[in-house]
Scaffold this motif. Structure first.
Motif, PDB file in Angstrom:
ATOM      1  N   LYS A   1     -36.387  15.374  61.312  1.00  9.79           N
ATOM      2  CA  LYS A   1     -36.648  13.940  61.481  1.00  9.79           C
ATOM      3  C   LYS A   1     -38.017  13.716  62.129  1.00  9.79           C
ATOM      4  O   LYS A   1     -38.826  12.918  61.637  1.00  9.79           O
ATOM      5  CB  LYS A   1     -35.547  13.307  62.340  1.00  9.79           C
ATOM      6  CG  LYS A   1     -35.769  11.862  62.693  1.00  9.79           C
ATOM      7  CD  LYS A   1     -34.664  11.370  63.629  1.00  9.79           C
ATOM      8  CE  LYS A   1     -35.131  10.149  64.388  1.00  9.79           C
ATOM      9  NZ  LYS A   1     -34.311   9.866  65.552  1.00  9.79           N
ATOM     10  N   VAL A   2     -38.281  14.421  63.223  1.00 13.06           N
ATOM     11  CA  VAL A   2     -39.571  14.265  63.910  1.00 13.06           C
ATOM     12  C   VAL A   2     -40.713  14.683  62.986  1.00 13.06           C
ATOM     13  O   VAL A   2     -41.700  13.958  62.830  1.00 13.06           O
ATOM     14  CB  VAL A   2     -39.607  15.082  65.223  1.00 13.06           C
ATOM     15  CG1 VAL A   2     -41.016  15.131  65.799  1.00 13.06           C
ATOM     16  CG2 VAL A   2     -38.636  14.501  66.242  1.00 13.06           C
ATOM     17  N   CYS A   3     -40.588  15.849  62.357  1.00  8.82           N
ATOM     18  CA  CYS A   3     -41.658  16.357  61.494  1.00  8.82           C
ATOM     19  C   CYS A   3     -41.868  15.471  60.279  1.00  8.82           C
ATOM     20  O   CYS A   3     -43.000  15.287  59.821  1.00  8.82           O
ATOM     21  CB  CYS A   3     -41.357  17.788  61.061  1.00  8.82           C
ATOM     22  SG  CYS A   3     -41.489  18.974  62.410  1.00  8.82           S
ATOM     23  N   GLY A   4     -40.788  14.904  59.752  1.00  6.61           N
ATOM     24  CA  GLY A   4     -40.882  14.051  58.570  1.00  6.61           C
ATOM     25  C   GLY A   4     -41.652  12.766  58.806  1.00  6.61           C
ATOM     26  O   GLY A   4     -42.115  12.128  57.862  1.00  6.61           O
ATOM     27  N   SER A   5     -41.822  12.381  60.056  1.00  4.38           N
ATOM     28  CA  SER A   5     -42.575  11.161  60.355  1.00  4.38           C
ATOM     29  C   SER A   5     -43.850  11.472  61.156  1.00  4.38           C
ATOM     30  O   SER A   5     -44.434  10.583  61.759  1.00  4.38           O
ATOM     31  CB  SER A   5     -41.692  10.179  61.138  1.00  4.38           C
ATOM     32  OG  SER A   5     -41.320  10.742  62.368  1.00  4.38           O
ATOM     33  N   PHE A   6     -44.263  12.738  61.147  1.00  2.13           N
ATOM     34  CA  PHE A   6     -45.452  13.139  61.902  1.00  2.13           C
ATOM     35  C   PHE A   6     -46.520  13.618  60.923  1.00  2.13           C
ATOM     36  O   PHE A   6     -46.283  14.526  60.128  1.00  2.13           O
ATOM     37  CB  PHE A   6     -45.097  14.269  62.886  1.00  2.13           C
ATOM     38  CG  PHE A   6     -46.047  14.369  64.039  1.00  2.13           C
ATOM     39  CD1 PHE A   6     -45.762  13.738  65.237  1.00  2.13           C
ATOM     40  CD2 PHE A   6     -47.225  15.091  63.928  1.00  2.13           C
ATOM     41  CE1 PHE A   6     -46.641  13.818  66.312  1.00  2.13           C
ATOM     42  CE2 PHE A   6     -48.109  15.179  64.983  1.00  2.13           C
ATOM     43  CZ  PHE A   6     -47.819  14.541  66.182  1.00  2.13           C
ATOM     44  N   ALA A   7     -47.696  13.000  60.963  1.00  2.00           N
ATOM     45  CA  ALA A   7     -48.773  13.332  60.029  1.00  2.00           C
ATOM     46  C   ALA A   7     -49.373  14.704  60.350  1.00  2.00           C
ATOM     47  O   ALA A   7     -49.414  15.112  61.515  1.00  2.00           O
ATOM     48  CB  ALA A   7     -49.864  12.270  60.096  1.00  2.00           C
ATOM     49  N   PRO A   8     -49.843  15.417  59.314  1.00  2.00           N
ATOM     50  CA  PRO A   8     -50.570  16.666  59.569  1.00  2.00           C
ATOM     51  C   PRO A   8     -51.722  16.426  60.550  1.00  2.00           C
ATOM     52  O   PRO A   8     -52.258  15.316  60.621  1.00  2.00           O
ATOM     53  CB  PRO A   8     -51.089  17.059  58.186  1.00  2.00           C
ATOM     54  CG  PRO A   8     -50.082  16.460  57.243  1.00  2.00           C
ATOM     55  CD  PRO A   8     -49.710  15.143  57.887  1.00  2.00           C
TER      56      PRO A   8
END
Length: 183
Positions: free
Chosen positions: A56-63
């Motif tokens: 969830k966190v990674c899915g909404s965090f930009a590279p």
């Protein structure tokens, strides 16, 4: 038998190989591939209920970008490459908040305010049977050669994080899965 996990960021393959080749001059086999620890073991339980939170966190965090820099020490017994990245710091904070380990675990693993992103090159051996430990003299030699053999230090984009799982038979952390960042 306890299962252990942690979450890391992996440098680009060519630089990863450069670091491994460098480390092999002193260490036969490290306990894990070269990485930047993003989230330590605290709260990463064997039931894996924390994995959807990481997704969830990674899915909404930009590279974001990471810069590796000159080697330095924790104390005088852990040699590491410094890491500069505001994105890494922010992602660390969001993961710790989402997984919400206890205050004791946050302190034990130097998270949140105590978090210092780094890529470990080598550490001094303490008693016991630690295959990746070095004598103080070897650590100083590693430091001396690091600037010659590992520079120029790269900047790279991070577009996924890696979950590592301890393989107790091999006494080595291995890739469990990669989780992409929002792209």
């Amino acid at each position: 038998m306890e299962v252990e996990y942690f979450i890391g960021v992996v440098p680009p393959k060519d630089y990863l190989n450069t670091i491994e080749t460098f480390q092999c001059k002193w260490i036969e086999q490290s306990g894990v591939e070269p990485h930047i620890t993003l989230k330590a073991q605290g709260g990463l339980t064997a039931d894996k209920g924390w994995i959807p939170k990481v997704e969830k966190v990674c899915g909404s965090f930009a590279p974001f970008h990471v810069s590796l820099e000159k080697p330095t020490y924790f104390g005088d017994n852990i040699l590491f490459l410094q890491v500069k990245s505001t994105g890494l710091q922010k992602l660390h904070q969001q993961l710790v908040q989402e997984i919400s380990p206890s205050e004791d675990l946050i302190k034990k693993y130097y998270e949140l305010e105590a978090f210092i992103p780094h890529l470990t090159l080598g550490k001094e051996q303490y008693g016991g049977n630690i295959s990746s430990g070095l004598a103080k003299k070897e650590l100083k030699e590693m430091e001396r050669l690091a600037d010659k053999e590992l520079a120029p230090y790269p900047e790279f984009e991070v577009n996924f994080v890696r979950i590592y799982e301890l393989n107790t038979e091999k006494q080595r952390y291995e890739r469990y899965s990669d989780i992409p960042l929002d792209s």
